[in-house]
Design a protein around this motif. Structure first.
Motif, PDB file in Angstrom:
ATOM      1  N   GLY A 154       0.801  -1.211   0.000  1.00 38.74           N
ATOM      2  CA  GLY A 154       0.000   0.000   0.000  1.00 38.74           C
ATOM      3  C   GLY A 154       0.828   1.252   0.000  1.00 38.74           C
ATOM      4  N   TYR A 155       0.130   2.368   0.149  1.00 34.59           N
ATOM      5  CA  TYR A 155       0.750   3.676  -0.018  1.00 34.59           C
ATOM      6  C   TYR A 155       0.336   4.590   1.121  1.00 34.59           C
ATOM      7  N   HIS A 156       1.346   5.049   1.865  1.00 35.00           N
ATOM      8  CA  HIS A 156       1.109   6.000   2.943  1.00 35.00           C
ATOM      9  C   HIS A 156       0.926   7.390   2.349  1.00 35.00           C
ATOM     10  N   SER A 157       0.322   8.274   3.116  1.00 30.48           N
ATOM     11  CA  SER A 157       0.252   9.681   2.728  1.00 30.48           C
ATOM     12  C   SER A 157       0.235  10.533   3.983  1.00 30.48           C
ATOM     13  N   VAL A 158       0.665  11.769   3.827  1.00 30.83           N
ATOM     14  CA  VAL A 158       0.668  12.683   4.955  1.00 30.83           C
ATOM     15  C   VAL A 158      -0.752  12.914   5.440  1.00 30.83           C
ATOM     16  N   TYR A 159      -1.698  12.994   4.523  1.00 30.18           N
ATOM     17  CA  TYR A 159      -3.084  13.290   4.868  1.00 30.18           C
ATOM     18  C   TYR A 159      -3.767  12.104   5.548  1.00 30.18           C
ATOM     19  N   ALA A 160      -3.631  10.916   4.964  1.00 28.13           N
ATOM     20  CA  ALA A 160      -4.395   9.763   5.439  1.00 28.13           C
ATOM     21  C   ALA A 160      -3.634   8.865   6.393  1.00 28.13           C
ATOM     22  N   GLY A 161      -2.329   8.970   6.439  1.00 24.65           N
ATOM     23  CA  GLY A 161      -1.553   8.130   7.342  1.00 24.65           C
ATOM     24  C   GLY A 161      -1.215   6.780   6.738  1.00 24.65           C
ATOM     25  N   PHE A 162      -0.951   5.814   7.607  1.00 25.30           N
ATOM     26  CA  PHE A 162      -0.470   4.507   7.168  1.00 25.30           C
ATOM     27  C   PHE A 162      -1.598   3.677   6.545  1.00 25.30           C
ATOM     28  N   TRP A 163      -1.322   3.116   5.390  1.00 22.93           N
ATOM     29  CA  TRP A 163      -2.332   2.375   4.638  1.00 22.93           C
ATOM     30  C   TRP A 163      -2.787   1.120   5.374  1.00 22.93           C
ATOM     31  N   ASN A 164      -1.894   0.527   6.197  1.00 22.74           N
ATOM     32  CA  ASN A 164      -2.236  -0.724   6.881  1.00 22.74           C
ATOM     33  C   ASN A 164      -2.894  -0.496   8.233  1.00 22.74           C
ATOM     34  N   GLN A 165      -3.402   0.721   8.459  1.00 16.22           N
ATOM     35  CA  GLN A 165      -4.199   1.042   9.639  1.00 16.22           C
ATOM     36  C   GLN A 165      -5.552   1.562   9.143  1.00 16.22           C
ATOM     37  N   ASP A 166      -6.519   0.684   9.132  1.00 15.08           N
ATOM     38  CA  ASP A 166      -7.840   1.035   8.609  1.00 15.08           C
ATOM     39  C   ASP A 166      -8.492   2.092   9.499  1.00 15.08           C
ATOM     40  N   ALA A 167      -9.033   3.142   8.872  1.00 18.77           N
ATOM     41  CA  ALA A 167      -9.691   4.207   9.632  1.00 18.77           C
ATOM     42  C   ALA A 167     -10.956   3.717  10.315  1.00 18.77           C
ATOM     43  N   LEU A 168     -11.543   2.652   9.818  1.00 21.10           N
ATOM     44  CA  LEU A 168     -12.678   1.997  10.465  1.00 21.10           C
ATOM     45  C   LEU A 168     -12.594   0.518  10.114  1.00 21.10           C
ATOM     46  N   SER A 169     -13.510  -0.012   9.337  1.00 20.69           N
ATOM     47  CA  SER A 169     -13.398  -1.387   8.854  1.00 20.69           C
ATOM     48  C   SER A 169     -13.801  -1.501   7.392  1.00 20.69           C
ATOM     49  N   HIS A 170     -14.099  -0.379   6.767  1.00 18.64           N
ATOM     50  CA  HIS A 170     -14.644  -0.417   5.406  1.00 18.64           C
ATOM     51  C   HIS A 170     -13.662  -1.036   4.423  1.00 18.64           C
ATOM     52  N   GLY A 171     -12.431  -0.548   4.395  1.00 24.81           N
ATOM     53  CA  GLY A 171     -11.446  -1.075   3.460  1.00 24.81           C
ATOM     54  C   GLY A 171     -11.118  -2.532   3.732  1.00 24.81           C
ATOM     55  N   THR A 172     -11.020  -2.901   5.008  1.00 26.91           N
ATOM     56  CA  THR A 172     -10.743  -4.290   5.372  1.00 26.91           C
ATOM     57  C   THR A 172     -11.879  -5.202   4.931  1.00 26.91           C
ATOM     58  N   GLU A 193      -8.479 -18.988  -3.521  1.00 23.07           N
ATOM     59  CA  GLU A 193      -7.493 -19.992  -3.906  1.00 23.07           C
ATOM     60  C   GLU A 193      -6.643 -19.461  -5.056  1.00 23.07           C
ATOM     61  N   GLY A 194      -5.377 -19.849  -5.041  1.00 30.56           N
ATOM     62  CA  GLY A 194      -4.484 -19.435  -6.115  1.00 30.56           C
ATOM     63  C   GLY A 194      -3.775 -18.139  -5.787  1.00 30.56           C
ATOM     64  N   VAL A 195      -3.494 -17.364  -6.818  1.00 32.05           N
ATOM     65  CA  VAL A 195      -2.699 -16.146  -6.694  1.00 32.05           C
ATOM     66  C   VAL A 195      -3.593 -14.969  -6.326  1.00 32.05           C
ATOM     67  N   ALA A 196      -3.165 -14.189  -5.346  1.00 35.49           N
ATOM     68  CA  ALA A 196      -3.908 -12.983  -4.963  1.00 35.49           C
ATOM     69  C   ALA A 196      -2.912 -11.882  -4.635  1.00 35.49           C
ATOM     70  N   LYS A 197      -3.087 -10.731  -5.253  1.00 39.05           N
ATOM     71  CA  LYS A 197      -2.242  -9.580  -4.953  1.00 39.05           C
ATOM     72  C   LYS A 197      -3.123  -8.346  -4.803  1.00 39.05           C
ATOM     73  N   LEU A 198      -3.026  -7.697  -3.643  1.00 39.01           N
ATOM     74  CA  LEU A 198      -3.801  -6.499  -3.369  1.00 39.01           C
ATOM     75  C   LEU A 198      -2.885  -5.305  -3.179  1.00 39.01           C
ATOM     76  N   GLN A 199      -3.324  -4.165  -3.692  1.00 43.51           N
ATOM     77  CA  GLN A 199      -2.697  -2.878  -3.422  1.00 43.51           C
ATOM     78  C   GLN A 199      -3.734  -2.001  -2.726  1.00 43.51           C
ATOM     79  N   VAL A 200      -3.285  -1.184  -1.814  1.00 42.25           N
ATOM     80  CA  VAL A 200      -4.200  -0.369  -1.024  1.00 42.25           C
ATOM     81  C   VAL A 200      -3.776   1.086  -1.087  1.00 42.25           C
ATOM     82  N   HIS A 201      -4.725   1.948  -1.405  1.00 45.45           N
ATOM     83  CA  HIS A 201      -4.486   3.389  -1.322  1.00 45.45           C
ATOM     84  C   HIS A 201      -5.494   3.966  -0.341  1.00 45.45           C
ATOM     85  N   LYS A 202      -4.987   4.475   0.768  1.00 44.86           N
ATOM     86  CA  LYS A 202      -5.837   4.981   1.842  1.00 44.86           C
ATOM     87  C   LYS A 202      -6.143   6.458   1.621  1.00 44.86           C
TER      88      LYS A 202
END
Length: 626
Positions: A154-172, A193-202
């Protein structure tokens, strides 16, 4: 037959800029999107802008501009100025199951195969064979959740903070629908099952506190970052009513240049009464209604359009959007109910918005010292409503109030405000991890020394969702699994196959309630393997470049381009096109609801629990907020 979105969207350019631009947090101007070519802007203006995207050779930038700067830009030939706009996560819907014979806690030791996997034919697809990265533009993701794949970036930003910290549970929740793993616990996602790749932009830092609003500029930047990082499917479970030519231009470019498929929630502003009255003209929401975005509506558990699902001419597909069980942010305590009790009197439930980030707001019964009640002024409220911010002095005062509350052994800070203000307060520009509630109507209390708060919160590894957000994630996950069977298929191939083989619900062919219908991903795969193509090519679209030999449908006639062209329709430039004859506009190849395996009522386990969907706006959460 496959049709594309109506060209009438372009008419929105003339009327789509009517909303006020977002105010600068410090009163130094308003937020704008600016499209320009190199050398067109002065250093003074450039210093106020941040480049977030491209449209051909032009730059798209976001920044706060003074009235003088705006006036100057309006006289620069070729520069396009667009007030920045707001969006919301199309959630409204993290409903919660009460403890019963089928508690969500059982998912910590057993695994559920959701009914929507069967209803869409995703479970009949082979496992994901090749990597098709899916980018989730949302509130962040609890990336360490044991039911999610390891391959998440994922991608951090100054505005939204760390991508791996969900602001609630919506993205998760979206991430679990797309890719919860088949590991013996929890739920299965489309890429289980199989290959899975996720990218996250918070996009947001908190649900209703500091940095909780989403700007159009942030969405453009997120889209560009996702595409530049290799995403082939971009999931946008968010929406707003503002048409943005610049956002549309970025999506068009990445659709044609990078082969990306965009999937977005149609919104949750539908009306059951209008549907029953035969009125299928709900307002268009964006980005779903842009030409190159799949607009997704929702079905209820009876297999018909959900009450909240909008009906309009831009709906492309529908998917189950009720009783969707998926992963939750394990660090988030969502306040569900707050009661106030004075002495031994009866408890009174209050209307509130949870301002804190949810890490400490567990269920509790706590006394409320007088030091734990803070009152905003009318000026504070009006500034928050108009500018979406609070003054520095007010934020300091809130911080001091929190300290005083803690010193008095208080467990919760309550913030109230005058009721004679114009508009409603939906949140506060304030960051805190201490339990903090904005109360919209504080009850009349005679003795402030004897007040008890009864707070009920939800906290679990899993949560039940309902909305077009969830339906959107189902489509995104299904597309990724289908596409993984052969990455050489184009985005057009994938979309055509899905539309041509969908279950044709509602009126025959494309309609405003169901679009092309409910996807049958297993039949779409057979369609692709057979090398089939639609009887009618996609309709001509002014923003698409056409190569020589490429076919389009225009007013029911198939045309072939003689040479490369763009913005030249067969009627405007007949020498550029050769008519091939009429095409069959009937959707004869679609699946029928009587096909074997079709059942949106094939529930199991927890899905039999009764849950309600009560939020129909576009706020982030139900939870007593407004």
């Amino acid at each position: 037959m496959v049709c594309s979105k109506k060209s009438l969207l372009i008419a929105g350019i003339a009327t789509g800029l009517s909303i006020l631009p977002a105010a600068h947090a410090q009163g130094g101007g308003n937020s704008y999107l600016v499209e320009y070519a190199q050398g067109q802007l002065s250093p003074n203006v450039l210093s106020s802008l941040k480049v977030i995207g491209r449209n051909g050779n032009n730059y798209i930038a976001q920044g706060y501009l003074s009235a003088q700067q705006v006036a100057g830009l309006e006289h620069v030939n070729g520069v396009i100025l667009e007030p920045d706009y707001g969006l919301s996560l199309s959630n409204n819907s993290l409903d919660y199951l009460q403890n019963s014979s089928h508690s969500l806690d059982t998912l910590n030791n057993s695994e559920l195969e959701p009914y929507w996997l069967r209803a869409t034919g995703i479970n009949s697809l082979p496992i994901a064979l090749n990597e098709i990265p899916v980018c989730i533009i949302d509130s962040g993701v609890d990336s360490a959740h044991p039911d999610l794949p390891n391959n998440i970036n994922g991608y951090h930003s100054v505005y939204a903070g760390f991508w791996n910290q969900d602001a609630l549970s919506h993205g998760t929740h979206m991430a679990g629908i797309i890719a919860a793993q088949g590991n013996g616990i929890g739920v299965k996602g489309a890429l289980s099952e199989g290959v899975a790749k996720l990218q996250v932009h918070k996009l947001i830092r908190t649900a209703h506190g500091k940095n909780s609003s989403i700007s159009g500029g942030s969405l453009i930047e997120a889209i560009e970052v996702c595409a530049n990082s290799g995403a082939k499917v971009i999931n946008m479970s968010l929406s707003g009513d503002q048409f943005s030519p610049m956002t549309m231009a970025v999506i068009d470019r990445l659709t044609y240049d990078r082969g990306v498929i965009f999937v977005a929630a149609a919104g949750n502003h539908g009306s059951q009464l209008k549907k029953l009255s035969g009125l299928h003209n709900d307002s268009l929401h964006y980005p779903a209604s842009y030409h190159n975005v799949l607009s997704i509506g929702a079905l209820d558990t009876n297999g018909v359009a959900a009450s909240f699902s909008p009906a309009n001419g831009e709906i492309d597909l529908v998917a189950p959007g009720s009783k969707i069980i998926s992963t939750a942010n394990r660090s988030h305590f969502a306040v569900q109910q707050v009661g106030v009790q004075q002495g031994s009197g009866a408890e009174e439930l209050i209307n509130y918005t949870q301002i804190d980030v949810g890490v400490n707001s567990h269920s509790m019964q706590a006394t409320l010292p007088a030091q734990c009640i803070y009152s905003l002024t009318t000026e504070d409220v009006e500034q928050q409503i108009a500018e979406r911010t609070l003054s520095y002095n007010t934020r300091v005062a809130l911080s001091n109030a929190q300290s005083s509350c803690k010193a008095a052994n208080g467990k919760v800070l309550v913030i109230d405000y005058p009721q004679n203000t114009s508009g409603s307060v939906k949140g506060l520009d304030y960051y805190t991890e201490f339990p903090t509630l904005l109360v919209h109507q504080w009850p009349v209390v005679g003795d402030t020394s004897n007040i008890t708060l009864n707070i009920s919160s939800f906290h679990s590894n899993y949560v039940v969702g309902a909305g077009t957000s969830q339906a959107t994630a189902i489509i995104s996950g299904g597309i990724a699994r289908l596409w993984s069977q052969n990455p050489q298929w184009s985005n057009t191939d994938i979309i055509n196959a899905i539309k041509e083989t969908s279950y044709d619900l509602g009126s025959s062919g494309h309609d405003n309630v169901y679009g092309y219908g409910l996807p049958n991903f297993a039949k779409a795969l057979s369609y692709l393997h057979a090398g089939r193509t639609p009887d009618c090519p996609q309709e001509w679209y002014q923003n698409k470049p056409y190569s020589g030999g490429e076919k389009v449908t225009y007013n029911g006639i198939v045309y072939t381009a003689h040479y490369w062209n763009k913005n030249l329709s067969p009627s405007a430039a007949p020498s550029m096109w050769e008519a091939q004859g009429a095409c069959d506009m009937n959707n004869a190849s679609q699946s029928q609801p009587t096909d074997g395996g079709y059942s949106t009522l094939d529930f199991s386990g927890l899905e039999e629990e009764e849950v309600s969907y009560s939020c129909e706006g576009l706020s982030l959460m139900c939870g007593g907020g407004r």
